[in-house]
Design a protein around this motif. Structure first.
Motif, short mmCIF file in Angstrom:
data_model
loop_
_atom_site.label_atom_id
_atom_site.label_comp_id
_atom_site.label_asym_id
_atom_site.label_seq_id
_atom_site.Cartn_x
_atom_site.Cartn_y
_atom_site.Cartn_z
N UNK A 8 25.40 -3.27 33.49
CA UNK A 8 24.34 -4.22 33.82
C UNK A 8 24.43 -5.41 32.89
N UNK A 9 24.16 -6.58 33.43
CA UNK A 9 24.13 -7.79 32.61
C UNK A 9 22.81 -7.85 31.86
N UNK A 33 22.68 1.24 18.72
CA UNK A 33 22.66 1.99 17.46
C UNK A 33 22.28 3.45 17.68
N UNK A 34 21.41 3.70 18.65
CA UNK A 34 20.97 5.07 18.95
C UNK A 34 21.99 5.83 19.80
N UNK A 35 22.99 5.12 20.32
CA UNK A 35 24.03 5.77 21.11
C UNK A 35 23.66 5.99 22.57
N UNK A 36 22.59 5.35 23.04
CA UNK A 36 22.19 5.52 24.44
C UNK A 36 22.94 4.59 25.38
N UNK A 37 23.27 3.40 24.90
CA UNK A 37 24.05 2.47 25.71
C UNK A 37 25.24 2.00 24.89
N UNK A 38 26.19 1.37 25.58
CA UNK A 38 27.36 0.82 24.91
C UNK A 38 27.72 -0.51 25.54
N UNK A 39 28.38 -1.34 24.78
CA UNK A 39 28.82 -2.63 25.28
C UNK A 39 29.89 -2.43 26.33
N UNK A 40 29.76 -3.15 27.42
CA UNK A 40 30.74 -3.03 28.52
C UNK A 40 31.34 -4.39 28.84
N UNK A 41 31.53 -5.20 27.82
CA UNK A 41 32.06 -6.54 28.01
C UNK A 41 31.02 -7.56 27.59
N UNK A 42 31.39 -8.81 27.68
CA UNK A 42 30.51 -9.88 27.23
C UNK A 42 29.22 -9.89 28.04
#
Length: 58
Positions: A8-9, A33-42
């Motif tokens: 998601x953007x 930081x909590x590990x629930x989401x991660x970066x998936x690109x810019x």
């Protein structure tokens, strides 16, 4: 995020929540930081935990 199939953007999430970019950025950093989401690109994020998307949909 759970309703979409992929990343998601951050801007789209902000528009849905009607929140300012600085608020979205703050919570984005906390969730990473909590590990629930991660970066998936810019400017994009995705759920980091396998099965979390399906769990949230139910």
């Amino acid at each position: 995020m759970a309703l979409q199939e992929g990343p998601s953007a951050a801007g789209q999430i902000g528009a849905i929540l009607k929140a300012k970019p600085n608020v979205i950025s703050k919570y984005r950093n906390r969730l990473i930081a909590a590990g629930l989401i991660e970066s998936a690109g810019y400017g994009k994020v995705d759920l980091a935990i396998p099965g979390l998307r399906q769990y949230l949909r139910e």
